[in-house]
Scaffold this motif. Sequence first.
Motif, PDB file in Angstrom:
ATOM      1  N   SER A 117      55.291   9.491   3.175  1.00 50.96           N
ATOM      2  CA  SER A 117      56.926   9.042   2.916  1.00 50.96           C
ATOM      3  C   SER A 117      57.750  10.102   2.421  1.00 50.96           C
ATOM      4  O   SER A 117      59.102   9.887   2.773  1.00 50.96           O
ATOM      5  CB  SER A 117      56.753   7.758   2.179  1.00 50.96           C
ATOM      6  OG  SER A 117      55.851   6.978   2.455  1.00 50.96           O
ATOM      7  N   GLN A 160      58.534   4.617  -6.459  1.00 46.80           N
ATOM      8  CA  GLN A 160      57.086   4.384  -6.520  1.00 46.80           C
ATOM      9  C   GLN A 160      56.600   5.722  -7.083  1.00 46.80           C
ATOM     10  O   GLN A 160      55.723   5.688  -7.743  1.00 46.80           O
ATOM     11  CB  GLN A 160      56.566   4.254  -5.107  1.00 46.80           C
ATOM     12  CG  GLN A 160      55.075   3.912  -4.911  1.00 46.80           C
ATOM     13  CD  GLN A 160      54.594   3.884  -3.515  1.00 46.80           C
ATOM     14  OE1 GLN A 160      55.210   3.345  -2.639  1.00 46.80           O
ATOM     15  NE2 GLN A 160      53.285   3.944  -3.536  1.00 46.80           N
ATOM     16  N   ALA A 161      57.089   7.030  -6.402  1.00 51.13           N
ATOM     17  CA  ALA A 161      56.647   8.261  -7.106  1.00 51.13           C
ATOM     18  C   ALA A 161      56.848   8.417  -8.541  1.00 51.13           C
ATOM     19  O   ALA A 161      56.167   9.223  -9.249  1.00 51.13           O
ATOM     20  CB  ALA A 161      57.393   9.352  -6.371  1.00 51.13           C
ATOM     21  N   ARG A 183      49.326   7.505  -2.900  1.00 50.14           N
ATOM     22  CA  ARG A 183      50.804   8.298  -3.354  1.00 50.14           C
ATOM     23  C   ARG A 183      51.740   8.587  -2.066  1.00 50.14           C
ATOM     24  O   ARG A 183      51.386   8.712  -1.068  1.00 50.14           O
ATOM     25  CB  ARG A 183      50.321   9.564  -4.005  1.00 50.14           C
ATOM     26  CG  ARG A 183      49.222   9.369  -5.166  1.00 50.14           C
ATOM     27  CD  ARG A 183      49.952   8.821  -6.251  1.00 50.14           C
ATOM     28  NE  ARG A 183      48.909   8.601  -7.489  1.00 50.14           N
ATOM     29  CZ  ARG A 183      49.189   7.463  -8.156  1.00 50.14           C
ATOM     30  NH1 ARG A 183      50.022   6.668  -8.242  1.00 50.14           N
ATOM     31  NH2 ARG A 183      48.214   7.430  -9.227  1.00 50.14           N
ATOM     32  N   VAL A 184      53.068   8.808  -2.388  1.00 47.07           N
ATOM     33  CA  VAL A 184      53.987   8.919  -1.397  1.00 47.07           C
ATOM     34  C   VAL A 184      53.914  10.128  -0.733  1.00 47.07           C
ATOM     35  O   VAL A 184      54.131   9.878   0.246  1.00 47.07           O
ATOM     36  CB  VAL A 184      55.374   8.843  -2.315  1.00 47.07           C
ATOM     37  CG1 VAL A 184      55.711   7.732  -3.064  1.00 47.07           C
ATOM     38  CG2 VAL A 184      55.653  10.161  -3.202  1.00 47.07           C
ATOM     39  N   ASP A 205      52.012  14.102  -8.190  1.00 48.62           N
ATOM     40  CA  ASP A 205      52.061  13.939  -6.784  1.00 48.62           C
ATOM     41  C   ASP A 205      51.917  15.028  -5.954  1.00 48.62           C
ATOM     42  O   ASP A 205      50.945  15.066  -4.907  1.00 48.62           O
ATOM     43  CB  ASP A 205      53.275  12.994  -6.546  1.00 48.62           C
ATOM     44  CG  ASP A 205      52.875  12.023  -5.299  1.00 48.62           C
ATOM     45  OD1 ASP A 205      52.548  12.677  -4.190  1.00 48.62           O
ATOM     46  OD2 ASP A 205      53.231  10.791  -5.147  1.00 48.62           O
ATOM     47  N   TRP A 214      60.396   4.896  -1.997  1.00 53.80           N
ATOM     48  CA  TRP A 214      59.222   5.689  -2.333  1.00 53.80           C
ATOM     49  C   TRP A 214      59.754   6.541  -3.357  1.00 53.80           C
ATOM     50  O   TRP A 214      58.672   6.734  -4.171  1.00 53.80           O
ATOM     51  CB  TRP A 214      59.171   6.593  -0.926  1.00 53.80           C
ATOM     52  CG  TRP A 214      59.084   5.562   0.366  1.00 53.80           C
ATOM     53  CD1 TRP A 214      59.710   5.636   1.382  1.00 53.80           C
ATOM     54  CD2 TRP A 214      57.645   5.207   0.553  1.00 53.80           C
ATOM     55  NE1 TRP A 214      59.169   4.551   2.142  1.00 53.80           N
ATOM     56  CE2 TRP A 214      57.813   4.490   1.822  1.00 53.80           C
ATOM     57  CE3 TRP A 214      56.508   4.927  -0.249  1.00 53.80           C
ATOM     58  CZ2 TRP A 214      56.744   3.742   2.103  1.00 53.80           C
ATOM     59  CZ3 TRP A 214      55.363   4.114   0.199  1.00 53.80           C
ATOM     60  CH2 TRP A 214      55.639   3.836   1.500  1.00 53.80           C
ATOM     61  N   SER A 250      51.099   9.381   1.738  1.00 56.93           N
ATOM     62  CA  SER A 250      51.384   8.453   2.698  1.00 56.93           C
ATOM     63  C   SER A 250      52.247   8.976   3.880  1.00 56.93           C
ATOM     64  O   SER A 250      52.594   8.491   5.000  1.00 56.93           O
ATOM     65  CB  SER A 250      51.697   7.312   2.398  1.00 56.93           C
ATOM     66  OG  SER A 250      53.443   7.556   1.860  1.00 56.93           O
TER      67      SER A 250
END
Length: 112
Positions: free
Chosen positions: A80, A6-7, A74-75, A56, A3, A78
């Motif tokens: 996460s 990803q961010a 986006r993290v 984010d 995560w 979601s």
Amino acid sequence: MNWWIQAARPRTLPLATATVFFGAAGITWNSHNALVVVLAWLTAVALQVFSNFANDWGDYKNGADNDSRIGPTRVMQSGSVTMKSMKRALVFLGFMAFFLGIALLVYALVLS
């Protein structure tokens, strides 16, 4: 950990990298200049990741990242990554970018 990667939005990192390496293309290479380029690159990447994390966090906090958002989830949207965790990451990255930038300035301007 996935995560956080990803961010960080790895697809945006060439932007930070390109600015440093295009700027370094015209210099005379030696050990001093190589370290300046490495420090500049690390600073630029840290600032880019900081910016992505802040985007984010801000979009989530202001409600822009909601179910009607078009694009990848986006993290924080979601669930996460929590706001508390993202805030900690922002503080860490802010300090890291600051200290890398100071190290760059000291090495390039004072120790040269």
